[in-house]
Scaffold this motif. Structure first.
Motif: not given
Length: 410
Positions: A379-404
């Motif tokens: 893409s030539g921009t970091w926009f989509y790369s940062f979107v990836l990290l936010f999606v990962v953050g949501v999934l991580k929250l869901a897994m962390g609530l179960g593991a915690g």
């Protein structure tokens, strides 16, 4: 199947402080060895990010191939982690870690050879060595320091962050000011690995082989059916994905926005230094409670703010955003390691859960640096790369609530 975590009795607490009648001095030597091993588990990886541009100019490698220098060890983590219990049953925890330190030194030194295949083969070998250390440090914590799991986890996870911070901060000065070049700088980290090997020698015989338990196949089959084991594994993988993306690409992000290479390297070092603080604070506090879900929620919020700041305010409060991200990445890594200890019942189950969690986790994490860099290439921009990290953050929250949640593997 899971069961509530039982409280540790006074008798159990005293018994885990001295294993096999070992003295306090022996346990102190063991802690020293654990810390030295931990410090060596990240420099070989963290030293690559600041040197990416030098490596690119010398070799002409693309972003995808450069990302492989971070991804290849993660693939090794994923493959070797599950197999670690087979090695500990043959050589014991002490012997396996001793061999890992020797392999780490050899693989790291190989990367200084001026031959491109040696760069990648050495990276693969050091990834295998680090995989053993990743899996076995939680097992040692469960075996020798179960009543102090939060504190010991904080110590060695902080040691890992310290090694990463040091490597990230001094890589450019070593390469440029001391004229080691990028190859010499990558190879110099074989020295502390050899020091760890020497210090760990007494533990090779002291930490005896574990008694045979259930078969490796039965253990993996059981864990594969456990929802809790998958939640721990995916939380480990998703937090590691973000960590290795930051480790590999933070300097490149900052350089693309006008920062010089030295400043970008020190910002990566700052993120790793704040990771030390997070590694010390979060597992220590979380280990005092039976339920860690509130920590998962708070860290998800702070991480989102830090990523949003780095994305939307690239030339403003960079120090603040990098510090927030680094603190959370260190804290979430320590929390992932603590989950392995708290959600398992004994040393054998801790080794098995650690192997599964880190195998699946790092295979997930291995996709991060290449996809993140590939999205920028496309893409030539970091926009989509940062979107990836936010999606990962949501999934991580869901897994962390179960593991915690306060429960253990049956």
């Amino acid at each position: 199947m899971v069961t509530p975590s039982p409280p540790i009795t006074a008798t159990e607490s005293s018994s885990v402080r001295s294993v096999d009648g070992q003295s306090r001095a022996a346990n102190l030597l063991l802690i020293t060895g654990i810390l030295l091993v931990a410090v060596n588990l990240r420099p070989a990886l963290a030293s690559v990010g600041p040197l990416v541009e030098d490596i690119r100019q010398t070799t002409g490698l693309s972003n995808a191939w450069l990302g492989l220098l971070t991804t290849l060890p993660l693939i090794a983590f994923g493959v070797i982690s599950t197999l670690t219990p087979l090695f500990t049953r043959r050589f014991g925890i002490g012997g396996t870690l001793l061999g890992a330190m020797a392999l780490l030194a050899f693989g790291t030194a190989m990367r200084s050879i001026p031959w491109l295949p040696a760069l990648y083969f050495g990276t693969l070998l050091l990834g295998i060595a680090i995989a053993f250390g990743n899996v076995l440090l939680p097992s040692l914590t469960k075996r020798n320091f179960a009543s102090r799991s939060g504190f010991i986890t904080s110590l060695y996870s902080a040691g890992m962050a310290l090694g990463a911070s040091l490597a990230a901060g001094v890589s450019i000065p070593l390469a440029n000011d001391l004229n080691l070049g990028w190859r010499g700088t990558l190879g110099v980290w074989a020295i502390p690995a050899m020091i760890a090997f020497v210090v760990w020698l007494p533990q090779a015989s002291r930490l005896k082989k574990s008694e045979p338990g259930r078969s490796f196949q039965a253990a993996m089959k059981h864990l594969g059916r456990s929802k809790l084991a998958w939640q721990v594994a995916l939380f480990m993988g998703l937090q590691s994905l973000t960590f290795y993306v930051v480790l590999a690409w933070l300097p490149a992000i900052l350089i693309s926005r006008g920062c010089d290479a030295s400043y970008a390297g020190w910002m990566l070092s700052l993120s790793q230094a704040m990771g030390i603080v997070g590694s010390l604070i979060v597992p220590t506090l979380a280990g005092r409670t039976a339920d860690q879900r509130v920590f998962v929620l708070l860290m998800a919020l702070i991480e989102s703010i830090g990523l949003a700041g780095l994305w939307l305010d690239p030339q403003g409060w960079i120090v603040l955003w990098v510090s927030m991200i680094g603190f959370i990445l260190g804290g979430s890594f320590g929390l992932a390691l603590l989950f392995i200890v708290l959600r398992s019942k004994d040393t054998q189950s801790a080794t098995e859960l650690s192997g599964m969690a880190q195998s699946i986790g790092y295979l997930v994490a291995a996709t991060g640096p290449m996809i993140f860099g590939g999205l920028f290439d496309f893409s030539g921009t970091w926009f989509y790369s940062f979107v990836l990290l936010f999606v990962v953050g949501v999934l991580k929250l869901a897994m962390g609530l179960g593991a915690g949640a306060a429960r253990t593997l049956d």
